[in-house]
Motif scaffolding. Sequence first.
Motif, mmCIF file in Angstrom:
data_model
loop_
_atom_site.group_PDB
_atom_site.id
_atom_site.type_symbol
_atom_site.label_atom_id
_atom_site.label_comp_id
_atom_site.label_asym_id
_atom_site.label_seq_id
_atom_site.Cartn_x
_atom_site.Cartn_y
_atom_site.Cartn_z
ATOM 1 N N SER A 1 0.836 -1.201 0.000
ATOM 2 C CA SER A 1 0.000 0.000 0.000
ATOM 3 C C SER A 1 0.865 1.242 0.000
ATOM 4 O O SER A 1 2.066 1.188 0.276
ATOM 5 C CB SER A 1 -0.922 0.000 1.220
ATOM 6 N N TYR B 1 2.641 -1.504 -9.290
ATOM 7 C CA TYR B 1 3.002 -0.245 -9.951
ATOM 8 C C TYR B 1 3.912 0.626 -9.102
ATOM 9 O O TYR B 1 4.121 1.785 -9.413
ATOM 10 C CB TYR B 1 1.730 0.532 -10.350
ATOM 11 N N LYS C 1 2.681 5.751 -6.314
ATOM 12 C CA LYS C 1 1.316 5.915 -6.818
ATOM 13 C C LYS C 1 0.303 5.317 -5.843
ATOM 14 O O LYS C 1 0.548 4.268 -5.240
ATOM 15 C CB LYS C 1 1.152 5.216 -8.168
ATOM 16 N N ARG D 1 -2.640 4.406 -7.086
ATOM 17 C CA ARG D 1 -3.162 3.355 -7.954
ATOM 18 C C ARG D 1 -2.474 3.462 -9.302
ATOM 19 O O ARG D 1 -1.815 4.461 -9.604
ATOM 20 C CB ARG D 1 -4.679 3.435 -8.085
ATOM 21 N N CYS E 1 -7.691 10.032 -5.433
ATOM 22 C CA CYS E 1 -7.586 9.438 -6.773
ATOM 23 C C CYS E 1 -8.866 9.759 -7.544
ATOM 24 O O CYS E 1 -9.836 8.992 -7.513
ATOM 25 C CB CYS E 1 -7.400 7.931 -6.663
#
Length: 357
Positions: free
Chosen positions: A4, A264, A303, A305, A334
Amino acid sequence: MMRSLPRTAALLLVATGTAQAFAPAPAFNHQDWEIACDNTGTCRAAGYGPDDGANGFSLLLERKGGPGTEVDGRLRFGGFDDAQAPQGVLRLQVNGKDLGRLADAADDDDDVRVLRREQVTALLKALPGRATIVVRDGNGRTWPISAAGASAVLLRMDDVQGRLGTPGALMRSGIRAGSRPESAVPAARPAPVIARAPALVASRAPDAALANDGGLRAALRATLGADQECTGLQEDHGDVSPLEVQRLDTRHVLVAVSCWRGAYNEGIGFWVASDSPPWQPALVTLDASDFDHGTATVSAVQKGRGLGDCLWSARWRWDGAQFQRAHEQTSGMCRGFAGGAWDMPTWITIEAPEPAP
């Protein structure tokens, strides 16, 4: 390995009626609004359009710490293709009343508009209720900005800045308005100053051997807490990563190793260590992305997401003795803005000026 976003621990001014010291506290969000406050006492609250994938507008309300400070407002739009993008003059409507056109940003940011003082005042007056906020473009198209969560976020801003019960409080809940004078609001705090480090020392021939030194690797592992992990340091890991070593001064080196990788994001661990046993390593971060030799700065960008529309970032700068936390921020929720809607710092510093020649 999934991981996370690093949890941002902002130093916020905690006030319950009297001036108190800054204490660690997380950023706060509720429904379509969020707030981040930095270590000087400046708070930034952002609200967004409905999270339906079709709205690219966000509103930012910013207020510096200290008595008598004003609230500044800005509007950002983004994520539109050319056919959908707002056209012409943008106007703000609150509860059906046209508050007039929004001004262009002074920094020539085409995607940002600035609220005039009277627009901010009208907006703040309406937000404690169930306000209807609408942006209208020159073609008459409209986009809503949600007020859901605004009351809780603005109350948090008052609390963090020590304004509860003062004439300048944005919310009147909980403490009777005017029960404390405006002078009771704690003053804004100066940003910490980070000393300029001398130029980094060139690497020495023996430094290369440190890349595979088992003793150094074990010393780095020993710095990790029970909830910390670095796969590149695990001896039983099938793909042990070599250590990367950058000399800092005549006695200390900066050691880096890949620690984790997600869908990512990835994190590099950085430590400051002595260049010989017993090493005495000090962990800088496990979430870094890069080291800039010219500025002696470790940086991290992660990031929220894969789309990259919300980011967490931080920097640590070498001051000649240790890596100081230089900056930390979130870019907001986001909500479809490339790179995030706003810069919302939770920690800021100032670099010491260069000495006079």
